[in-house]
Write an enzyme that holds these catalytic residues in place. Sequence first.
Site, PDB file in Angstrom:
ATOM      1  N   CYS A 190     -29.692 -79.685 -21.668  1.00  0.00           N
ATOM      2  CA  CYS A 190     -28.942 -79.801 -20.421  1.00  0.00           C
ATOM      3  C   CYS A 190     -28.373 -81.198 -20.182  1.00  0.00           C
ATOM      4  CB  CYS A 190     -29.808 -79.351 -19.248  1.00  0.00           C
ATOM      5  SG  CYS A 190     -30.204 -77.584 -19.323  1.00  0.00           S
ATOM      6  N   HIS A 194     -31.984 -63.203 -15.093  1.00  0.00           N
ATOM      7  CA  HIS A 194     -31.070 -64.106 -15.809  1.00  0.00           C
ATOM      8  C   HIS A 194     -30.979 -63.773 -17.288  1.00  0.00           C
ATOM      9  CE1 HIS A 194     -29.300 -67.949 -17.219  1.00  0.00           C
ATOM     10  NE2 HIS A 194     -28.644 -67.815 -16.076  1.00  0.00           N
ATOM     11  N   HIS A 203     -32.652 -70.045 -11.411  1.00  0.00           N
ATOM     12  CA  HIS A 203     -32.281 -68.744 -11.954  1.00  0.00           C
ATOM     13  C   HIS A 203     -32.767 -67.566 -11.106  1.00  0.00           C
ATOM     14  CE1 HIS A 203     -30.928 -70.782 -15.463  1.00  0.00           C
ATOM     15  NE2 HIS A 203     -32.124 -71.055 -15.953  1.00  0.00           N
ATOM     16  N   ASP A 232     -32.418 -81.746 -14.027  1.00  0.00           N
ATOM     17  CA  ASP A 232     -33.510 -80.775 -14.182  1.00  0.00           C
ATOM     18  C   ASP A 232     -34.906 -81.387 -14.361  1.00  0.00           C
ATOM     19  OD1 ASP A 232     -31.286 -79.189 -14.147  1.00  0.00           O
ATOM     20  OD2 ASP A 232     -31.565 -78.328 -16.140  1.00  0.00           O
ATOM     21  N   ASP A 264     -32.218 -76.198 -12.504  1.00  0.00           N
ATOM     22  CA  ASP A 264     -32.059 -74.820 -12.931  1.00  0.00           C
ATOM     23  C   ASP A 264     -32.595 -73.959 -11.787  1.00  0.00           C
ATOM     24  OD1 ASP A 264     -30.792 -74.728 -15.353  1.00  0.00           O
ATOM     25  OD2 ASP A 264     -32.564 -74.232 -16.534  1.00  0.00           O
ATOM     26  N   LYS A 289     -28.080 -75.014 -10.206  1.00  0.00           N
ATOM     27  CA  LYS A 289     -27.200 -74.421 -11.222  1.00  0.00           C
ATOM     28  C   LYS A 289     -27.882 -73.221 -11.880  1.00  0.00           C
ATOM     29  CE  LYS A 289     -28.700 -77.612 -14.925  1.00  0.00           C
ATOM     30  NZ  LYS A 289     -29.137 -76.713 -15.992  1.00  0.00           N
ATOM     31  N   HIS A 298     -38.247 -69.064 -16.668  1.00  0.00           N
ATOM     32  CA  HIS A 298     -38.421 -70.433 -16.162  1.00  0.00           C
ATOM     33  C   HIS A 298     -37.486 -70.691 -14.978  1.00  0.00           C
ATOM     34  CE1 HIS A 298     -34.986 -70.755 -18.924  1.00  0.00           C
ATOM     35  NE2 HIS A 298     -34.591 -71.787 -18.182  1.00  0.00           N
TER      36      HIS A 298
END
Length: 236
Positions: free
Chosen positions: A173, A59, A55, A13, A53, A123, A98
């Site tokens: 993470c 989310h 999303h 990330d 990330d 992810k 985010h």
Amino acid sequence: MDNEFKPALIIVDLQEDFCPPNGALAVAEGRSIAPIINDLLRLPFVKKIATKDFHPPDHVSFASNHPEPHNKPFTSFVTIPNPNNPNETHTSRLWPIHCVQGTPGAELIPELDTSLVDLVIEKGQDSRVEMYSAFEAPFRHPIVKEASSKLAQSLREAGVTDVFVVGLAMDYCVQSTAIDAVAEGFKTYVISEATKAVDPTEQGWKKTEKECDKAGVKFIALAGEELAKVRSMQDV
């Protein structure tokens, strides 16, 4: 050289929303680790993977998607059920919006030399579950297959034995990804100089180190013997 040693590098990330100056969830000095990670990318890892990330706008981790008054970023929490087993739950902190798909905040920072990356894993695409780990959502009874990143499969297909984890953030993470890597059967290391924490204090860092150590994750230094073993592969 040990023919059974096949190391992989996982860069977690390293995205705009996790970096100063404008990131929605900026980790202090997050951009500063990019040159170190680029140096690592030049080493002969058998697989070099970056995660993001990624999303959807709805989310579950976004505070704005929850009703007042329990929807304050950073201070509010939500209990999330396993979509496939409501008796299994996970309590998670709520965050500002985010790394939304298609937005600049979701992009890997330009300082990262992505030309050296073999694979980018996106992810956190399942709006129903939080996903700190780059492997799976935090449910095991059963695993939420719809949220799985297929990262473990990619590593196994490459014959990987050892996983070196770097990126952001160390106490979220990176930690979860490293712990899941151990659970997937890989020898796992976090490179201390190549990660930054949301809580950079001695207390926060040591707490994460202790939790990782308990799970079988080893924190190592750039000058340590583990990376020396990777470098020695260049001479084979």
